[in-house]
Design a protein around this motif. Structure first.
Motif, PDB file in Angstrom:
ATOM      1  N   GLU A  46       2.340   5.784  -9.401  1.00 33.21           N
ATOM      2  CA  GLU A  46       1.890   5.634  -8.017  1.00 33.21           C
ATOM      3  C   GLU A  46       0.956   4.434  -7.909  1.00 33.21           C
ATOM      4  O   GLU A  46       0.093   4.245  -8.760  1.00 33.21           O
ATOM      5  N   LYS A  63      -2.557   8.189 -15.992  1.00 37.07           N
ATOM      6  CA  LYS A  63      -3.156   8.914 -14.862  1.00 37.07           C
ATOM      7  C   LYS A  63      -2.411   8.648 -13.559  1.00 37.07           C
ATOM      8  O   LYS A  63      -2.621   9.331 -12.559  1.00 37.07           O
ATOM      9  N   LEU A  65       1.007   8.362 -13.330  1.00 36.30           N
ATOM     10  CA  LEU A  65       2.429   8.728 -13.362  1.00 36.30           C
ATOM     11  C   LEU A  65       2.815   9.725 -12.278  1.00 36.30           C
ATOM     12  O   LEU A  65       2.075  10.677 -11.994  1.00 36.30           O
ATOM     13  N   VAL A  66       3.981   9.505 -11.686  1.00 37.75           N
ATOM     14  CA  VAL A  66       4.514  10.453 -10.705  1.00 37.75           C
ATOM     15  C   VAL A  66       4.723  11.805 -11.392  1.00 37.75           C
ATOM     16  O   VAL A  66       4.306  12.843 -10.893  1.00 37.75           O
ATOM     17  N   TRP A 301       2.682   5.578   0.990  1.00 38.45           N
ATOM     18  CA  TRP A 301       2.865   6.631   0.005  1.00 38.45           C
ATOM     19  C   TRP A 301       3.573   7.857   0.592  1.00 38.45           C
ATOM     20  O   TRP A 301       4.595   8.313   0.063  1.00 38.45           O
ATOM     21  N   TRP A 329      -3.242   6.285   4.325  1.00 37.05           N
ATOM     22  CA  TRP A 329      -4.685   6.215   4.193  1.00 37.05           C
ATOM     23  C   TRP A 329      -5.046   4.887   3.547  1.00 37.05           C
ATOM     24  O   TRP A 329      -4.206   4.204   2.979  1.00 37.05           O
ATOM     25  N   ASP A 331      -8.761   3.267   1.451  1.00 33.43           N
ATOM     26  CA  ASP A 331     -10.167   3.476   1.093  1.00 33.43           C
ATOM     27  C   ASP A 331     -10.816   2.115   0.883  1.00 33.43           C
ATOM     28  O   ASP A 331     -10.295   1.296   0.134  1.00 33.43           O
ATOM     29  N   SER A 336     -13.342   6.193   4.181  1.00 36.81           N
ATOM     30  CA  SER A 336     -12.001   6.709   3.992  1.00 36.81           C
ATOM     31  C   SER A 336     -11.304   6.680   5.348  1.00 36.81           C
ATOM     32  O   SER A 336     -11.772   7.270   6.316  1.00 36.81           O
ATOM     33  N   GLN A 338      -7.880   7.232   7.649  1.00 33.89           N
ATOM     34  CA  GLN A 338      -6.597   7.928   7.705  1.00 33.89           C
ATOM     35  C   GLN A 338      -5.916   7.596   9.024  1.00 33.89           C
ATOM     36  O   GLN A 338      -6.580   7.333  10.018  1.00 33.89           O
TER      37      GLN A 338
END
Ligand SMILES: Cc1cc2nc3c(=O)[nH]c(=O)nc-3n(C[C@H](O)[C@H](O)[C@H](O)COP(=O)(O)OP(=O)(O)OC[C@H]3O[C@@H](n4cnc5c(N)ncnc54)[C@H](O)[C@@H]3O)c2cc1C
Ligand code: FES
Lengths: 418, 103
Positions: A46, A63, A65-66, A301, A329, A331, A336, A338
């Motif tokens: 991702e 960390k 990985l899909v 995403w 979203w 950041d 943050s 959205q």
């Protein structure tokens, strides 16, 4: 319901859309062969963290990985990584790979995403001029960060803004340049761009607008040293990151009868293309929008996942759930942001919150002829979810802007009788 | 495990969350149908504060990117989070909250 679909599913593009489609097919009972082909060497991962947490830390790639390697074995998904598709033969129903192999398919899912635009600016290939799309890009950028003093970011879209924020947080002096009048000008419009401007300038970022870059200038060692602007100004740069948009990765499909919309694959809302047995999902697509009466790109995403699941539903004959609204979203610093729905420049904006307080929560409602088209939230995720069910409905602007009105209780107004 | 009494706990409204400090940890607490649920306040995705989110159908929804975690098991129901949320055994007796945390 139809019998579980069989045959061979070839999925080209081993990233979020492709991997999601592969697992979703198995989970929906597809019992034929599933082959996932990807140009990148590693397992699907991702990307959102690449401009944020991954860039700012020593986070390992696993960390991102899909799914982990075992999941592909368990779901009997054959991986063909480090091999790019080079041609589609829609008549014979086969895909050729760079390795020379030819894969016949019953169902083809295209999830080749997008790659970064490379504007033809002199010096763009100099060492020290970076872009950011892949873990390889992020790793080479990360390797340059220790001791870095100043950087120029070209582009004030989402990626450029996020990179500017991350570098600033790491103590780098950042200048960000764009031809538009302000950050996120295109996606958010003038008023909200002003708010984003404050996030950056309050933290020391220098924003340079309404000007294009004319060249990247080298030092004696042929590494980038400065960025030259169209008016002759020069910005010192120990490092440059160019983030000026993306191009759908469809060059390998140019000689086919596939319907392309400004380079993206035109699909219906279930990911069907104009060719039988050929589907597409994710950043590579432009989806037909009945409301707007045109194809729209949703390069985010959540859209990649949603579209890939709808494609798997279409292939297996699984009933489609109601369409979900596009959402994303971003950041930046500790803000943050959205967004849900889709708006354009014709929409009116109603605010809940004070845009002159750049660090306070805020909701922006985009109205098209009185109907709620989209909602943007800053540090307001909970309220955004509550407002989401009102998208598409006629709403009273005064209630939207009134912070004492609980969004859970807000009822749409009946549209005036015609 | 050690059991901690949380002084001055006020139960949040249904669907809402509150935070408590227990043994140096910041936990989010919600009460559903008289039962208290406690878990790490920091989302496993990018550390946003889950207490700023809400609880719906037995899942806490992060206010940042809307990952959903089952409040009794901590399992991820929807992404972008990958790692499960750490949950703690909590009990609400006559309005008083106790939470068990590993030592
Ligand atoms: C730095 C960064 C930050 C982002 N942050 C956010 C965010 O905060 N929020 C959000 O909603 N979205 C964000 N996004 C967008 C999100 O990552 C994308 O929408 C998502 O990755 C789309 O997935 P995809 O599978 O459609 O395409 P991609 O992720 O682009 O993957 C396509 C894959 O196909 C491969 N490929 C291309 N051509 C071929 C070929 N001919 N043969 C085989 N393989 C091929 C590529 O190598 C690639 O691996 C971000 C993106 C980037 C780059
Ligand atoms: S921080 Fe919770 S979903 Fe991202």
């Amino acid at each position: 319901m139809s019998a579980p679909a069989a045959g061979t599913a070839v999925i080209v593009g081993a990233s979020l859309a492709g991997a999601t489609a592969a697992f979703a097919l198995r989970e929906r009972g597809f019992d034929g062969e599933i082959v996932l082909v990807g140009a990148e060497p590693g397992l699907p991962y991702e990307r959102p963290a690449l401009s944020k947490g991954y860039l700012a830390s020593d986070m390992p790639t696993d960390k991102l990985l899909v799914r982990d390697a075992d999941a592909y074995t368990e779901h009997q998904i054959t991986l063909r990584l480090g091999d790019a598709a080079t041609a589609l033969d829609a008549e014979r129903r086969s895909v050729s790979l760079a390795s020379g192999d030819v894969l016949p398919y019953t169902h083809l899912v295209i999830g080749t995403g997008a790659s970064n635009a490379r504007p033809p600016i002199p010096g763009i290939d100099l060492p020290g001029v970076h872009q950011l799309r892949t873990t390889a890009d992020a790793d080479s950028l990360r390797a340059e960060l220790p001791g870095l003093r100043n950087a120029v970011v070209v582009g004030q879209g989402f990626i450029g803004c996020e990179i500017a924020a991350t570098l600033t947080t790491l103590g780098v002096a950042v200048t960000a340049v764009d031809a538009v009048p302000g950050p996120l000008w295109g996606p958010l419009g003038p008023q909200l761009s002003g708010l984003v401007r404050r996030w950056h300038t309050d933290r020391g970022v220098r924003l340079v607008n309404d000007i294009t870059v004319s060249a990247f200038l080298p030092d004696d060692a042929s590494r980038v040293r400065a960025v030259e602007l169209a008016d002759g100004r020069r910005l010192d740069a120990d490092l440059v990151v160019v983030g000026v948009g993306v191009r759908p990765a469809t060059r390998w499909l140019q000689d086919t009868a596939l319907h392309l919309v400004r380079g993206a694959i035109g699909v219906d809302r279930d990911g069907r293309t104009n060719l039988p047995g050929v589907y597409a999902a994710g950043d590579v697509t432009a989806t037909w929008d009945d409301e707007l009466d045109r194809h729209v790109r949703h390069e985010h995403w959540a859209s990649a996942i949603d579209q890939a699941q709808r494609v798997a539903n279409a292939i297996t004959g699984t009933p489609q759930p109601d369409a979900v609204l596009p959402s994303f979203w971003s950041d930046q610093y500790d803000r943050s942001l959205q967004y849900v729905g889709s708006h354009d420049a014709d929409c009116d904006i109603v605010l809940r919150g004070d845009p002159n307080q750049p660090d306070a929560p805020l909701l922006a409602f985009f109205l098209r002829a009185g109907r709620l088209a989209a909602v943007l939230g800053v540090d307001s995720g909970k309220d955004l979810r509550r407002a989401q069910r009102l998208v598409g409905q006629q709403v009273n602007p005064a209630s939207l802007s009134d912070p004492t009105v609980d969004l859970r209780r807000l009822v749409p107004v009946a549209p005036a009788a015609h | 495990m050690s059991t901690h009494h949380v002084p001055g706990f006020t139960a949040p409204a249904s669907g809402d969350l509150t935070t408590v400090e227990v043994a140096g940890r910041r936990l989010a607490v919600t009460v559903d149908d008289g039962q208290a649920y406690a878990f790490d306040d920091a989302c496993t995705h990018a550390q946003c504060s889950l207490s700023g989110g809400e609880v719906e159908d037995g899942a806490v929804i992060c206010p940042c990117h809307f990952a959903a975690f089952d409040i009794s098991t901590g399992q991820v129901r929807t992404g972008p989070a990958k790692d499960a949320l750490r949950c703690y055994r909590a009990q609400l007796l006559d309005g008083a909250l106790t939470v068990e945390v590993p030592q």
